[in-house]
Design a protein around this motif. Structure first.
Motif, PDB file in Angstrom:
ATOM      1  N   ARG A  52       0.825  -1.220   0.000  1.00 44.95           N
ATOM      2  CA  ARG A  52       0.000   0.000   0.000  1.00 44.95           C
ATOM      3  C   ARG A  52       0.852   1.260   0.000  1.00 44.95           C
ATOM      4  O   ARG A  52       0.464   2.277  -0.563  1.00 44.95           O
ATOM      5  N   GLU A  69      -1.490   5.855   8.658  1.00 47.90           N
ATOM      6  CA  GLU A  69      -2.568   5.849   7.661  1.00 47.90           C
ATOM      7  C   GLU A  69      -3.086   4.428   7.437  1.00 47.90           C
ATOM      8  O   GLU A  69      -4.285   4.205   7.263  1.00 47.90           O
ATOM      9  N   HIS A  70      -2.167   3.464   7.458  1.00 50.21           N
ATOM     10  CA  HIS A  70      -2.539   2.060   7.251  1.00 50.21           C
ATOM     11  C   HIS A  70      -3.489   1.575   8.347  1.00 50.21           C
ATOM     12  O   HIS A  70      -4.497   0.917   8.064  1.00 50.21           O
ATOM     13  N   GLN A  73      -7.394   2.779   8.639  1.00 49.39           N
ATOM     14  CA  GLN A  73      -8.443   2.225   7.784  1.00 49.39           C
ATOM     15  C   GLN A  73      -9.651   1.800   8.614  1.00 49.39           C
ATOM     16  O   GLN A  73      -9.540   1.532   9.805  1.00 49.39           O
ATOM     17  N   ASP A  74     -10.781   1.743   7.959  1.00 52.14           N
ATOM     18  CA  ASP A  74     -12.000   1.283   8.624  1.00 52.14           C
ATOM     19  C   ASP A  74     -11.981  -0.243   8.656  1.00 52.14           C
ATOM     20  O   ASP A  74     -12.510  -0.921   7.775  1.00 52.14           O
TER      21      ASP A  74
END
Length: 316
Positions: A52, A69-70, A73-74
């Motif tokens: 990613r 940021e990784h 995630q939802d």
């Protein structure tokens, strides 16, 4: 122990993360003795991060930004917690190797997960057991593994690695060797007559050319059955009977029913192979919640009080 490299703060001098991951997996296998499934989870989790964010290894700040940021995630709490643990452990190794100066996840806390009560009606379990076609090797294998899990609470990753020598028909026992057990502690599990009969039948129809190292629960060609394939098999049967269960849910069913039917917490802990009472207490708490719910519906005191109040209101 991991060998220490000198700290390399500049991106150009740092060892490639792929090489570090290879060394890390070898280290975990040799030093910690973890199983292949866990190694695969480490490998998959680290690779997903860098897939990613291809530039995450350019600098420590880039790595920190990418990781934050990784994990933002939802995703479900269990998925978040798995990523957190696996990545944090890998980064700790990188620090020991002198490839990182700080761990971007050192202070990150796990998300709270809800205890998932898997209470399955008897008719659903009966339907699940009748779904496999026992006239085929694969169907008989699937039926027997479902039965074994409901009977003992064995983990899917443990059950699929058992070999014929781990089964004693005369003693009605299954032995889970240390190399197979998740916690690397061997345990012996008593099994019912029905499970014993199913295991004897399954072993009796094995191909004559298979040696004793071929797992009990293997493909019709004698290949090992992994947890993902087993998950797909259970999903097929669940769609057939109109329900949704995961292989691990059958372990939960065993734990809850074992406790509900009178087993004590220590016996449950030994059967499930828990290293501590922490996980077992969750099942106990769920069973206690069941008791509270039933008490709220059926308390004789509540019924007496309501009856008394009704009579008083009638007199007034």
């Amino acid at each position: 122990m991991a060998r220490l490299r000198s700290i390399k703060p500049t991106a150009g001098n740092r060892t490639d993360w792929r090489q570090l991951l290879t060394e890390f997996l070898a280290y975990k296998k040799l030093e910690d003795g973890i199983g292949q499934y866990t190694l695969d989870d480490y490998d998959r989790t680290v690779n997903l991060l860098f897939k990613r964010f291809p530039n995450a290894w350019d600098s420590e700040q880039a790595l920190k930004d990418a990781v934050m940021e990784h994990l933002a995630q939802d995703i479900a709490p269990p998925t978040f917690n798995n990523r957190l643990v696996y990545l944090r452990t890998f980064f700790k190794y990188c620090i020991n190797e002198g490839e990182l100066s700080t761990n971007p996840l050192a202070t990150m806390k796990k998300r709270k997960t809800e205890d998932r009560a898997v209470s399955v009606e008897v008719d659903v379990l009966n339907a699940l057991l009748t779904a496999p076609n026992q006239n085929t090797f694969v169907g008989l294998r699937d039926y027997t593994l479902i039965l074994l899990t409901l009977d003992t609470g064995i983990r899917p990753s443990e059950g699929t690695k058992l070999i014929p020598q781990d089964f004693s028909a005369s003693l009605r026992e299954i032995y889970v060797p240390a190399k197979v057990a998740k916690g690397r502690v061997a345990r012996t599990l008593p099994i019912s007559e029905a499970t014993t009969k199913a295991l004897r039948k399954l072993i009796s129809v094995r191909a004559p050319e298979w040696d004793d190292n071929i797992p009990i629960f293997c493909s019709y060609e004698g290949r090992p059955l992994n947890r993902h394939t087993w998950g797909d098999r259970v999903e097929i049967y669940c769609k057939k009977i109109g329900t949704h269960l995961r292989p691990y849910d059958l372990r939960h069913v065993f734990a809850l029913e074992f406790l509900r039917n009178g087993a004590n917490a220590f016996a449950t802990q030994r059967a499930l192979g828990h290293a501590t009472m922490e996980m077992t207490r969750r099942y106990v708490a769920l069973v206690n919640s069941d008791l509270k719910a039933e008490h709220a519906k059926a308390s004789p005191v509540d019924r007496l009080i309501k009856s008394t109040k009704a009579k008083r209101n009638t007199k007034v």
